[in-house]
Design a protein around this motif. Structure first.
Motif, PDB file in Angstrom:
ATOM      1  N   LEU A 245       0.679  -1.275  -0.073  1.00 51.34           N
ATOM      2  CA  LEU A 245       0.001   0.121  -0.057  1.00 51.34           C
ATOM      3  C   LEU A 245       0.912   1.424   0.007  1.00 51.34           C
ATOM      4  O   LEU A 245       0.135   2.314   0.074  1.00 51.34           O
ATOM      5  N   LEU A 246       2.126   1.116   0.168  1.00 48.20           N
ATOM      6  CA  LEU A 246       3.043   2.378   0.219  1.00 48.20           C
ATOM      7  C   LEU A 246       3.337   2.656  -1.289  1.00 48.20           C
ATOM      8  O   LEU A 246       3.416   1.784  -2.068  1.00 48.20           O
ATOM      9  N   PRO A 247       3.758   3.974  -1.410  1.00 47.63           N
ATOM     10  CA  PRO A 247       4.331   4.362  -2.505  1.00 47.63           C
ATOM     11  C   PRO A 247       5.460   3.557  -3.032  1.00 47.63           C
ATOM     12  O   PRO A 247       6.126   2.836  -2.236  1.00 47.63           O
ATOM     13  N   GLU A 248       6.045   3.653  -4.167  1.00 46.79           N
ATOM     14  CA  GLU A 248       7.418   3.152  -4.679  1.00 46.79           C
ATOM     15  C   GLU A 248       8.431   3.632  -4.130  1.00 46.79           C
ATOM     16  O   GLU A 248       8.832   4.728  -3.436  1.00 46.79           O
ATOM     17  N   GLY A 249       9.131   2.775  -3.386  1.00 48.20           N
ATOM     18  CA  GLY A 249      10.503   2.988  -2.688  1.00 48.20           C
ATOM     19  C   GLY A 249      10.871   1.611  -1.817  1.00 48.20           C
ATOM     20  O   GLY A 249      10.366   0.640  -2.436  1.00 48.20           O
ATOM     21  N   GLU A 250      11.982   1.959  -1.098  1.00 48.53           N
ATOM     22  CA  GLU A 250      12.411   0.651  -0.328  1.00 48.53           C
ATOM     23  C   GLU A 250      11.824   0.499   1.068  1.00 48.53           C
ATOM     24  O   GLU A 250      11.774   1.656   1.685  1.00 48.53           O
ATOM     25  N   VAL A 251      11.633  -0.502   1.372  1.00 48.12           N
ATOM     26  CA  VAL A 251      11.024  -0.924   2.569  1.00 48.12           C
ATOM     27  C   VAL A 251      11.876  -1.854   3.310  1.00 48.12           C
ATOM     28  O   VAL A 251      12.154  -3.098   3.004  1.00 48.12           O
ATOM     29  N   THR A 252      12.143  -1.219   4.638  1.00 48.48           N
ATOM     30  CA  THR A 252      12.797  -2.450   5.397  1.00 48.48           C
ATOM     31  C   THR A 252      11.941  -2.526   6.719  1.00 48.48           C
ATOM     32  O   THR A 252      11.371  -1.932   7.270  1.00 48.48           O
ATOM     33  N   ARG A 253      11.761  -4.150   6.938  1.00 49.60           N
ATOM     34  CA  ARG A 253      10.659  -4.666   8.066  1.00 49.60           C
ATOM     35  C   ARG A 253      11.371  -4.231   9.490  1.00 49.60           C
ATOM     36  O   ARG A 253      12.614  -4.257   9.716  1.00 49.60           O
ATOM     37  N   GLY A 254      10.532  -3.822  10.184  1.00 49.25           N
ATOM     38  CA  GLY A 254      10.784  -3.738  11.636  1.00 49.25           C
ATOM     39  C   GLY A 254       9.797  -4.760  12.332  1.00 49.25           C
ATOM     40  O   GLY A 254       9.648  -5.823  12.105  1.00 49.25           O
ATOM     41  N   GLU A 255       9.139  -4.180  13.477  1.00 50.31           N
ATOM     42  CA  GLU A 255       8.522  -5.128  14.342  1.00 50.31           C
ATOM     43  C   GLU A 255       7.112  -5.367  13.624  1.00 50.31           C
ATOM     44  O   GLU A 255       6.671  -4.617  12.809  1.00 50.31           O
ATOM     45  N   ALA A 256       6.342  -6.559  13.807  1.00 54.79           N
ATOM     46  CA  ALA A 256       5.258  -6.824  13.270  1.00 54.79           C
ATOM     47  C   ALA A 256       4.673  -7.638  14.141  1.00 54.79           C
ATOM     48  O   ALA A 256       5.099  -8.609  15.103  1.00 54.79           O
ATOM     49  N   ARG A 257       3.059  -7.804  14.254  1.00 49.42           N
ATOM     50  CA  ARG A 257       2.253  -8.712  15.037  1.00 49.42           C
ATOM     51  C   ARG A 257       0.988  -9.095  14.019  1.00 49.42           C
ATOM     52  O   ARG A 257       0.475  -8.314  13.529  1.00 49.42           O
ATOM     53  N   GLY A 258       0.572 -10.463  14.314  1.00 43.82           N
ATOM     54  CA  GLY A 258      -0.550 -10.908  13.652  1.00 43.82           C
ATOM     55  C   GLY A 258      -1.775 -10.637  14.502  1.00 43.82           C
ATOM     56  O   GLY A 258      -1.745 -10.203  15.673  1.00 43.82           O
ATOM     57  N   THR A 259      -2.659 -11.239  14.025  1.00 40.45           N
ATOM     58  CA  THR A 259      -4.002 -11.228  14.855  1.00 40.45           C
ATOM     59  C   THR A 259      -4.113 -12.332  15.782  1.00 40.45           C
ATOM     60  O   THR A 259      -5.053 -12.500  16.643  1.00 40.45           O
ATOM     61  N   ASP A 260      -2.871 -13.024  15.868  1.00 42.78           N
ATOM     62  CA  ASP A 260      -2.969 -14.378  17.017  1.00 42.78           C
ATOM     63  C   ASP A 260      -2.226 -13.737  18.218  1.00 42.78           C
ATOM     64  O   ASP A 260      -2.228 -14.623  19.365  1.00 42.78           O
ATOM     65  N   SER A 261      -1.995 -12.453  18.213  1.00 42.90           N
ATOM     66  CA  SER A 261      -1.280 -11.631  19.494  1.00 42.90           C
ATOM     67  C   SER A 261      -2.315 -11.070  20.495  1.00 42.90           C
ATOM     68  O   SER A 261      -3.384 -10.875  20.046  1.00 42.90           O
ATOM     69  N   PRO A 262      -2.211 -11.088  21.610  1.00 36.97           N
ATOM     70  CA  PRO A 262      -3.256 -10.392  22.255  1.00 36.97           C
ATOM     71  C   PRO A 262      -3.298  -8.964  22.599  1.00 36.97           C
ATOM     72  O   PRO A 262      -3.961  -8.372  22.898  1.00 36.97           O
ATOM     73  N   LEU A 263      -2.242  -8.494  21.788  1.00 37.44           N
ATOM     74  CA  LEU A 263      -2.057  -7.095  21.433  1.00 37.44           C
ATOM     75  C   LEU A 263      -2.689  -6.948  19.892  1.00 37.44           C
ATOM     76  O   LEU A 263      -2.304  -7.914  19.121  1.00 37.44           O
ATOM     77  N   PRO A 264      -3.127  -5.628  19.678  1.00 33.71           N
ATOM     78  CA  PRO A 264      -3.582  -5.555  18.420  1.00 33.71           C
ATOM     79  C   PRO A 264      -2.626  -5.810  17.142  1.00 33.71           C
ATOM     80  O   PRO A 264      -1.410  -5.442  17.493  1.00 33.71           O
ATOM     81  N   PRO A 265      -3.117  -6.203  15.935  1.00 32.70           N
ATOM     82  CA  PRO A 265      -1.899  -6.311  14.933  1.00 32.70           C
ATOM     83  C   PRO A 265      -1.312  -5.061  14.558  1.00 32.70           C
ATOM     84  O   PRO A 265      -1.758  -4.129  14.530  1.00 32.70           O
ATOM     85  N   LEU A 266      -0.025  -5.305  14.103  1.00 32.71           N
ATOM     86  CA  LEU A 266       0.797  -4.245  14.016  1.00 32.71           C
ATOM     87  C   LEU A 266       1.815  -4.372  12.983  1.00 32.71           C
ATOM     88  O   LEU A 266       2.363  -5.569  12.706  1.00 32.71           O
ATOM     89  N   ALA A 267       2.236  -3.408  12.145  1.00 38.32           N
ATOM     90  CA  ALA A 267       3.296  -3.493  11.184  1.00 38.32           C
ATOM     91  C   ALA A 267       3.936  -2.250  11.403  1.00 38.32           C
ATOM     92  O   ALA A 267       3.531  -0.996  11.176  1.00 38.32           O
ATOM     93  N   GLN A 268       5.430  -2.369  11.378  1.00 39.19           N
ATOM     94  CA  GLN A 268       6.292  -1.112  11.578  1.00 39.19           C
ATOM     95  C   GLN A 268       7.337  -1.260  10.307  1.00 39.19           C
ATOM     96  O   GLN A 268       7.884  -2.373  10.259  1.00 39.19           O
ATOM     97  N   VAL A 269       7.741  -0.346   9.744  1.00 41.13           N
ATOM     98  CA  VAL A 269       8.559  -0.433   8.573  1.00 41.13           C
ATOM     99  C   VAL A 269       9.163   0.697   8.524  1.00 41.13           C
ATOM    100  O   VAL A 269       9.180   1.743   9.156  1.00 41.13           O
ATOM    101  N   VAL A 270      10.697   0.864   8.000  1.00 40.24           N
ATOM    102  CA  VAL A 270      11.368   2.038   7.457  1.00 40.24           C
ATOM    103  C   VAL A 270      11.168   1.934   6.189  1.00 40.24           C
ATOM    104  O   VAL A 270      11.461   1.175   5.108  1.00 40.24           O
ATOM    105  N   PHE A 271      10.741   3.386   5.558  1.00 40.64           N
ATOM    106  CA  PHE A 271      10.357   3.361   4.078  1.00 40.64           C
ATOM    107  C   PHE A 271      11.227   4.705   3.528  1.00 40.64           C
ATOM    108  O   PHE A 271      11.317   5.704   4.290  1.00 40.64           O
ATOM    109  N   ASP A 272      11.872   4.292   2.421  1.00 43.02           N
ATOM    110  CA  ASP A 272      12.533   5.347   1.619  1.00 43.02           C
ATOM    111  C   ASP A 272      12.068   5.397   0.350  1.00 43.02           C
ATOM    112  O   ASP A 272      12.438   4.518  -0.495  1.00 43.02           O
ATOM    113  N   ASP A 273      11.847   6.624  -0.072  1.00 44.37           N
ATOM    114  CA  ASP A 273      11.520   6.842  -1.156  1.00 44.37           C
ATOM    115  C   ASP A 273      12.245   7.450  -2.255  1.00 44.37           C
ATOM    116  O   ASP A 273      12.100   7.879  -3.296  1.00 44.37           O
ATOM    117  N   GLY A 274      13.568   7.315  -1.698  1.00 42.08           N
ATOM    118  CA  GLY A 274      14.546   8.178  -2.358  1.00 42.08           C
ATOM    119  C   GLY A 274      15.232   9.505  -1.874  1.00 42.08           C
ATOM    120  O   GLY A 274      16.085   9.971  -2.271  1.00 42.08           O
TER     121      GLY A 274
END
Length: 431
Positions: A114-143
């Motif tokens: 869903l992000l624009p064109e660029g480089e994405v580096t994965r950070g912390e993430a959780r799915g719906t199987d966690s007791p905490l809400p699902p989460l996605a964190q990345v570092v995004f570089d569009d140049g």
């Protein structure tokens, strides 16, 4: 006629039960007193410019390999129009997820697409199987420089299927307050009935650093909440500014939050971990225990290796405990969490307290337990973030505060207690 002085065994039993309840009430006395002192005041001061229940306070960790996003991945065809997202009418939350579970990998993959064109580096993430809400964190570089992006999905619901998104979305704080840290804040109602709050400001309200944080908090009529935050640095804190502004404009941020893909994620969140609200926007009794469950989840996930949880509870808001055993005896560990406590910071943290570069205050105590257990010691790390959220964690060398010591020292060291108290995970509970 004189009053009958006949002895009543029931009164003795009742008195004993009340004394026992009082002796085993596990909460931080200083915290409780401070909370009472500012109860009325802090209800009027919702001044933290953050995503309520979102991930705005999380620092990115565990950075892995880079992913290259295909050209056009963030185009309008993929996103769809904001007006077309969500449901047009309120609906009750299903008792069971209507779709399969969503994994942490899927959360990152969806955000990346869903992000624009660029480089994405994965950070912390959780799915719906966690007791905490699902989460996605990345570092995004569009140049033009790296920027951290964090997205969290949650589910709120109203009583009897009635739900007003405006009652659950993060309200704009008072802009005239000197510590708001905001350049702008606006709340909008979208054509589909969703309500979104868009904020632009600084990570540090006093602007001692040039790190900017922009966010979108969106709630749909069917109770889906999507909270997105971004920074003009590779992490929320601890990284230098890498670009003048965060990578996504406010319209892009709003479109990202409104994407249909997050509705499926919300539908996959198990019923027992969804965040309940009343139809008027106030917390219900379930909401009280809901925060306690999340406090307990953060505590148990942060425990060091080898510390097995023997028992635990979270039957009140702002508090949870776990009894752990590392093979050397049981140890009681409790956490108190309070919001908007800045007003009494000077009273709680004296000259011996430490102030970290981000404004967090830290005080430590080691001494005897407060509730009479023979040989019991209590080790405490007391912290307060710059925005006023207080996290206090204590550990004992006994399975409870009122029974004799079962080991020479608590199962957690002061360094381990400090690490848990300062964990960025507490920011998930918002303000």
């Amino acid at each position: 006629m004189p009053v009958d002085q006949t002895h009543d065994p029931f009164e003795d039993r009742l008195s004993a039960a009340l004394h026992q309840a009082g002796g085993t009430f596990d909460t931080d006395r200083a915290a409780l007193a401070a909370a009472g002192q500012v109860r009325g005041h802090r209800l009027r001061l919702r001044r933290r410019a953050a995503i309520a229940g979102g991930a705005a306070g999380l620092a990115l960790v565990g950075v892995g390999g880079a992913l290259l996003v295909p050209s056009g991945a963030g185009g309008s065809a993929r996103h769809g129009s904001v007006a077309a997202t969500g449901s047009g009418a309120p609906s009750a939350v299903a008792a069971t997820p209507a779709v399969p579970a969503v994994s942490a990998d899927e959360m990152v993959r969806t955000l990346t697409e869903l992000l624009p064109e660029g480089e994405v580096t994965r950070g912390e993430a959780r799915g719906t199987d966690s007791p905490l809400p699902p989460l996605a964190q990345v570092v995004f570089d569009d140049g033009e420089g790296a920027g951290a992006v964090s997205l969290l999905v949650d589910r709120v619901r109203g009583e009897g299927g009635a739900f007003d998104p405006a009652s659950a979305v993060t309200p704009c704080p008072e802009m005239e307050l000197p510590d708001s840290g905001l350049d702008s804040c606006v709340t909008q109602t979208l054509p589909d009935g969703s309500v979104v709050t868009l904020m632009q400001g600084y990570e540090y309200p006093d602007r001692r650093a040039d790190t900017k944080t922009w966010s979108a908090d969106l709630v749909t009529p069917d109770g889906t909440r999507v909270s997105v935050s971004e920074w003009n640095a590779a992490a929320q804190k601890g990284e230098p500014v890498s670009r003048p502004e965060p990578p996504l404009g406010m319209e892009q941020l709003k479109t990202l939050a409104a994407a249909d893909e997050w509705r499926r994620v919300a539908d996959a969140i198990p019923e027992e971990t969804r965040r309940p609200t009343s139809s008027a926007g106030g917390s219900t009794g379930d909401a009280t225990s809901h925060e306690g469950r999340r406090i307990l989840a953060i505590l148990t996930q942060a425990l060091p290796d080898g510390a097995k949880v023997v028992s635990s509870d979270n039957d009140e808001t702002e508090f949870a405990y776990a009894v752990v055993d590392d093979g050397k005896g049981r140890s009681y560990v409790q956490v108190n969490l309070q919001h908007d406590m800045s007003d009494v910071a000077a009273e709680l943290y004296g000259s011996g307290a430490e102030t970290l570069p981000d404004g967090t205050r830290v005080a430590t105590r080691q001494g005897p337990g407060e509730k009479g257990g023979e040989g019991v010691v209590m080790w405490t790390v007391d912290t307060m973030r710059a925005h006023g959220m207080r996290v206090v964690i204590s550990a004992f060398n006994s399975g409870s505060q009122t029974t004799a010591a079962t080991r020479p020292e608590p199962a957690l060291t002061m360094a381990q207690l400090r690490k848990i108290a300062l964990s960025p995970q507490w920011e998930l509970l918002g303000a």
